[in-house]
Design a protein around this motif. Sequence first.
Motif, PDB file in Angstrom:
ATOM      1  N   PHE A  26     -10.321  -6.402   7.629  1.00 13.11           N
ATOM      2  CA  PHE A  26      -9.474  -5.693   6.669  1.00 13.11           C
ATOM      3  C   PHE A  26      -8.277  -5.143   7.422  1.00 13.11           C
ATOM      4  O   PHE A  26      -8.417  -4.423   8.414  1.00 13.11           O
ATOM      5  N   GLY A  27      -7.082  -5.493   6.945  1.00 10.01           N
ATOM      6  CA  GLY A  27      -5.895  -5.046   7.658  1.00 10.01           C
ATOM      7  C   GLY A  27      -4.643  -5.131   6.810  1.00 10.01           C
ATOM      8  O   GLY A  27      -4.673  -4.946   5.589  1.00 10.01           O
ATOM      9  N   LYS A  28      -3.548  -5.456   7.476  1.00 10.00           N
ATOM     10  CA  LYS A  28      -2.241  -5.462   6.831  1.00 10.00           C
ATOM     11  C   LYS A  28      -2.187  -6.424   5.649  1.00 10.00           C
ATOM     12  O   LYS A  28      -1.548  -6.136   4.623  1.00 10.00           O
ATOM     13  N   PHE A  29      -2.855  -7.560   5.774  1.00  6.68           N
ATOM     14  CA  PHE A  29      -2.820  -8.544   4.696  1.00  6.68           C
ATOM     15  C   PHE A  29      -3.420  -7.970   3.417  1.00  6.68           C
ATOM     16  O   PHE A  29      -2.834  -8.059   2.343  1.00  6.68           O
ATOM     17  N   ARG A  32      -1.237  -5.401   1.749  1.00  6.80           N
ATOM     18  CA  ARG A  32      -0.154  -6.009   0.958  1.00  6.80           C
ATOM     19  C   ARG A  32      -0.643  -6.380  -0.438  1.00  6.80           C
ATOM     20  O   ARG A  32       0.012  -6.096  -1.445  1.00  6.80           O
ATOM     21  N   VAL A  33      -1.811  -7.039  -0.486  1.00  8.68           N
ATOM     22  CA  VAL A  33      -2.372  -7.422  -1.779  1.00  8.68           C
ATOM     23  C   VAL A  33      -2.691  -6.173  -2.598  1.00  8.68           C
ATOM     24  O   VAL A  33      -2.492  -6.140  -3.822  1.00  8.68           O
ATOM     25  N   GLY A  38      -2.202  -3.123  -7.040  1.00 14.14           N
ATOM     26  CA  GLY A  38      -2.267  -1.722  -7.432  1.00 14.14           C
ATOM     27  C   GLY A  38      -1.138  -1.309  -8.354  1.00 14.14           C
ATOM     28  O   GLY A  38      -1.342  -0.553  -9.309  1.00 14.14           O
ATOM     29  N   LEU A  39       0.060  -1.796  -8.087  1.00 13.17           N
ATOM     30  CA  LEU A  39       1.186  -1.456  -8.961  1.00 13.17           C
ATOM     31  C   LEU A  39       1.013  -2.055 -10.351  1.00 13.17           C
ATOM     32  O   LEU A  39       1.567  -1.545 -11.327  1.00 13.17           O
ATOM     33  N   PHE A 199       7.464  -8.653  -8.172  1.00  9.76           N
ATOM     34  CA  PHE A 199       8.241  -9.056  -6.994  1.00  9.76           C
ATOM     35  C   PHE A 199       7.340  -9.143  -5.761  1.00  9.76           C
ATOM     36  O   PHE A 199       7.381 -10.124  -5.011  1.00  9.76           O
ATOM     37  N   LEU A 200       6.493  -8.120  -5.550  1.00  8.54           N
ATOM     38  CA  LEU A 200       5.590  -8.133  -4.403  1.00  8.54           C
ATOM     39  C   LEU A 200       4.581  -9.266  -4.511  1.00  8.54           C
ATOM     40  O   LEU A 200       4.252  -9.914  -3.513  1.00  8.54           O
ATOM     41  N   GLY A 201       4.080  -9.506  -5.723  1.00  2.00           N
ATOM     42  CA  GLY A 201       3.120 -10.575  -5.912  1.00  2.00           C
ATOM     43  C   GLY A 201       3.704 -11.936  -5.585  1.00  2.00           C
ATOM     44  O   GLY A 201       3.051 -12.772  -4.948  1.00  2.00           O
ATOM     45  N   ALA A 202       4.950 -12.161  -6.017  1.00  2.00           N
ATOM     46  CA  ALA A 202       5.595 -13.446  -5.756  1.00  2.00           C
ATOM     47  C   ALA A 202       5.839 -13.662  -4.267  1.00  2.00           C
ATOM     48  O   ALA A 202       5.760 -14.791  -3.773  1.00  2.00           O
TER      49      ALA A 202
END
Length: 496
Positions: A26-29, A32-33, A38-39, A199-202
Amino acid sequence: KELNMVGPDAAEKIINVDDAIESIGFGKFQRRVLWAAGLCFTADATEIMLLSFLSLTLQSEWELTPRQTVNMTSCVFAGSLVGTLTLGYLGDHLGRRPAFLLSCAIISLFGVFTSFATGYSSLLGIRFMVGFGVGGLTVPFDIFAEFLPTSRRGKNLLVIEYFWTAGSLMTPLLAYLTLEVSWRLFVILCAVPCIISGFLGACLVPESPRWLISVGQHDRALAVLRNAAAVNGLNPDIVFHKDVKLKDEHVEESGFKDLLSRKWRRITIFLWLTWVGYAIGYYGTVLTVTRVFDADAVEGANTQGGTPDFDYKAIFISASAEILGLFTVINTIDRFGRIPSQVTSYIFGGILLFSLSMASGTASNNVLIVLAFFARAFAMMGSCVTWVSTAEILTTDIRTTGHSAANAMGRTGAFMSPYLVGTNTPIKYVGTIMLAIQIVTAWAAYNLPESKGRDLGHTSLEDAKVDGEEETEGSEMAFRYGDDATKPATSSTGIV
């Protein structure tokens, strides 16, 4: 931190997707998801919570009847009912990522379009489409779940609920700052979280490797996992050396009819009952709190005109209770388990809402705020654990379809809640009905299988024993029905 790596000297060359995800840790990746998914939850909360303010504001401004006001709220839940069935199906058959991005696009577009509504009919159509998009938000939740190692899944699936709470708190704040200026500005600002999420998902969220494996795309799945390892600061050539292959876990396509097959029927029925009850309880609690604290304000606005003078302080305090509820369940879910957490939350939530309804009109404002605070806290606790439990029980081939079908049942309950709370039903009757519904919900949740400590999708309705011995924690609990009950269950760390 020890990781279950399969390096160049590893003897095992074929690994299942669970072991692969444990290897990347579990980390940065995953963070990001988490932000992208979450948003989406923040967007869901704002688009739903704004109805408490928008419907009452337009009731005064457009001189709507109480029935039209309730319809304005219910049309969003009607749209989400259709959307969750449609977009959840797409998530299982076309992929998690396309369904995720399509949901974000619909909510963002029609969320902004709401500000251009010129009348009651156009507003209903636009808000129906917002609800359609909201119905697909089980998909980003499932994407996040499918990237989590088993050891980190329980708490992190609850952390995502903080984003929902942020939306619940942000909505009354935005209402306080903008409703006196323009309700159109208010609805535009409420659409911003979903625009950012899309935007983050894309940019940051790939397709789920579990889904890719389930449709036979092993190379793409391994590429996603290698990239995730690199983002987490690991060397993908060490974690997944050139001879490593992912275990073939191709499954047949599943549809809604499979949820009522012999294998899934009992789980499905109890899941649906739990989701209907949770939705009526949660949204009914939110609407009841607004009704208790703002009845005089709405009546004054209807008499004198203008925007209702909402009791923002009381609403914000009660909404902040979700932080306490979420913090509590994050720190207890892996200790007490999914089922006890749900049962306790629904029963206490029902009792507190019943008490709030009985005390309305007689108790002091401070007493009502305390009751509303804890009613919201327990409602949040129960709903959070139900989301986690559902994602863990269902297997990859049917996860988004099953989760979406359960969510559809929840949206059905949410659709009914405004008619129960928002009409002329006496508030004391509302509290009594809500208590009865929460008791039934607790009973349904009690009959669901416990998924604590088990691999994703490795749960059944009964803790079966194999050859007289109990299965150890984390092993697969195979489905046993009819003649299959006598067959020994195989143990696997891989996902079904």
